[in-house]
Design a protein around this motif. Structure first.
Motif, PDB file in Angstrom:
ATOM      1  N   VAL A 261       0.852  -1.203   0.000  1.00 11.05           N
ATOM      2  CA  VAL A 261       0.000   0.000   0.000  1.00 11.05           C
ATOM      3  C   VAL A 261       0.883   1.245   0.000  1.00 11.05           C
ATOM      4  CG1 VAL A 261      -1.546   1.365   1.475  1.00 11.05           C
ATOM      5  CG2 VAL A 261      -1.992  -1.069   1.124  1.00 11.05           C
ATOM      6  N   VAL A 343      -4.397  -0.342  -3.809  1.00 13.68           N
ATOM      7  CA  VAL A 343      -4.376   0.296  -2.481  1.00 13.68           C
ATOM      8  C   VAL A 343      -5.783   0.229  -1.870  1.00 13.68           C
ATOM      9  CG1 VAL A 343      -4.218   2.545  -1.324  1.00 13.68           C
ATOM     10  CG2 VAL A 343      -2.400   1.811  -2.876  1.00 13.68           C
ATOM     11  N   LEU A 346      -6.670  -3.334  -0.768  1.00 14.31           N
ATOM     12  CA  LEU A 346      -5.945  -3.810   0.413  1.00 14.31           C
ATOM     13  C   LEU A 346      -6.400  -3.063   1.672  1.00 14.31           C
ATOM     14  CD1 LEU A 346      -2.361  -4.258  -1.094  1.00 14.31           C
ATOM     15  CD2 LEU A 346      -4.134  -5.987  -0.736  1.00 14.31           C
ATOM     16  N   VAL A 347      -6.661  -1.764   1.517  1.00 14.33           N
ATOM     17  CA  VAL A 347      -7.131  -0.969   2.660  1.00 14.33           C
ATOM     18  C   VAL A 347      -8.494  -1.493   3.123  1.00 14.33           C
ATOM     19  CG1 VAL A 347      -7.960   1.330   3.318  1.00 14.33           C
ATOM     20  CG2 VAL A 347      -5.785   1.087   2.134  1.00 14.33           C
ATOM     21  N   LEU A 367      -4.139   7.456   5.511  1.00 13.24           N
ATOM     22  CA  LEU A 367      -4.617   6.109   5.797  1.00 13.24           C
ATOM     23  C   LEU A 367      -4.973   6.048   7.282  1.00 13.24           C
ATOM     24  CD1 LEU A 367      -4.713   3.147   4.764  1.00 13.24           C
ATOM     25  CD2 LEU A 367      -2.290   2.981   5.299  1.00 13.24           C
TER      26      LEU A 367
END
Ligand SMILES: Nc1ncnc2c1ncn2[C@@H]1O[C@H](COP(=O)(O)OP(=O)(O)OP(=O)(O)O)[C@@H](O)[C@H]1O
Ligand SMILES: [Mg+2]
Length: 385
Positions: A261, A343, A346-347, A367
């Protein structure tokens, strides 16, 4: 709470809407509104609350009736000055992005609107909306949708492209040995292009649905690793600054995936930063009150650990803002447009949040992550709660 007063308050609002509307209809309308609505009297006692307001304050109507606003919200909060302003000016007042922190409430980015209620001396109608959380959640759900689209695409590509591709590559290799000088060049071209497509398909494979194994992760160690990789390669010409809160507890995540990420965010920042005077700031901080509801459940998760990547590039181009996290969105020559889609996926798999603020000269990707539990449980986050 006095039901007569509640009905009178509702009737007042109804009259403002439509002079002849019956009181009952107005109560029903207020009750059905998805936004928390309360009526305060001149002493800031609760005189009406609809069901979303009960949820907001986490108190029943009956309990709210026993309280004043000051019992639930710190008296130095901007909500109090707003209420006073409504009374003083006899006109509606709005305030946005308020923080409501008390033992009972942990809200950030709340929008509060107040309006006078002439039927009740000193009465004020308040609507409270957890604005930024709702927006974040909306965006988060959009990202999940985008990620899901990409994962279906990944499966299709692996199946329909990867296998025939190795056949094409093998055939070109065979032909090469017996081909003339000019044709050999064409065979090499076929193999190079086949390799390029295979790389793309392999990158897409990262979108496929797998459970994320989480453990306590030292985010500063992850950031150091990302920084070293960046400085040795794509960000060799950029000044990278660190602004870390060393007291941060470990985050709950998967180290390798978090590296992926952050590498994508730092790579984008390096590509956006000017060739001379390029700067990237990596920051960590603890922020109270960042909570989101877990979609599909009544659970709320705290996401107090913030990791930011900021650059001094030209900002996100207007044409990609709305679809920034969608796959295949790119303004770069040769860009695949897969970095931010990955990103986002995965977040979301981590049950975390990602946001972007961008203007020319300053782009920040922020994030928000959960803290590792004191006693780690060995269960992955739900991929699609
Ligand atoms: N820090 C940034 N500053 C300005 N624009 C950005 C930044 N990060 C992303 N973008 C914009 O968002 C687009 C999508 O980014 P993304 O990482 O998904 O794809 P890409 O970088 O173009 O290609 P890939 O990452 O697949 O090599 C970029 O092409 C760029 O226009
Ligand atoms: Mg990228």
């Amino acid at each position: 709470m006095s039901s007569t007063l509640a009905r009178r308050a509702a009737a007042g609002i109804a009259r403002a809407l439509r002079p002849s509307a019956p009181a009952l209809e107005a109560s029903a309308i207020l009750g059905a509104l998805p936004v928390p609505v309360v009526v305060l009297d001149a002493d800031n006692r609760f005189r009406f609350a609809n069901p979303p307001a009960e949820l907001f304050f986490q108190l029943s109507v009956a309990s709210l009736a026993q309280h004043t606003l000051g019992d639930l919200i710190p008296t130095d909060s901007r909500v109090f000055s707003l209420v006073e302003q409504v009374r003083a000016t006899d006109a509606p007042v709005s305030d946005h992005d308020l923080v409501l922190e008390s033992p009972r409430l942990h809200r950030q980015g709340v929008s509060v609107r107040g309006a006078p209620l002439p039927e009740l001396s000193g009465g004020v109608v308040l609507t409270l909306q957890d604005g930024s959380t709702a927006q974040k959640l909306d965006r988060q759900l959009t990202f999940r949708g985008a990620a899901r689209g990409a994962s279906a695409m990944a499966e299709m590509l692996a199946h329909e492209v990867k296998n025939p591709l190795s056949g094409i590559r093998g055939a070109a290799q065979l032909l090469e040995s017996s081909a003339s000088e000019g044709d050999r060049e064409l065979c090499t071209l076929i193999q190079d292009e086949a390799d390029r497509i295979r790389n793309l398909v392999e990158r897409m494979d990262m979108f496929s649905e797998r459970p994320v194994e989480c453990a306590p992760v030292n985010i500063h160690e992850v950031l150091d690793h990302v920084r070293r990789v960046a400085e040795r390669g794509f960000a060799a010409h950029i000044n990278i600054h660190e602004d870390y809160d060393p007291s941060l507890p470990p985050v709950w995540g998967n180290r390798d995936l978090l590296i992926q990420v952050l590498l994508n965010l730092v790579k984008n920042a390096a590509e956006a930063a000017p060739p001379v005077g390029g700067e990237i700031h990596l920051m960590t901080a603890y922020h109270h009150g960042v909570r989101i509801a877990v979609p599909g459940s009544s659970e709320r998760v705290d996401l107090p650990l913030q990791i930011s990547v900021r650059d001094n590039g030209g900002g996100i181009p207007d044409e990609v803002r709305a679809s920034l996290f969608d796959p295949f969105v790119s303004t770069k020559r040769g860009g695949q447009g897969l970095g931010l889609a990955l990103v986002a996926k995965l977040v979301a798999d981590h049950g975390a949040l990602i946001e972007c603020d961008s203007r020319p000269g300053r782009t920040v990707f922020r994030l928000s992550m959960p803290i590792a539990p004191a006693v780690p449980v060995s269960r992955p986050f739900p991929i699609d709660a």
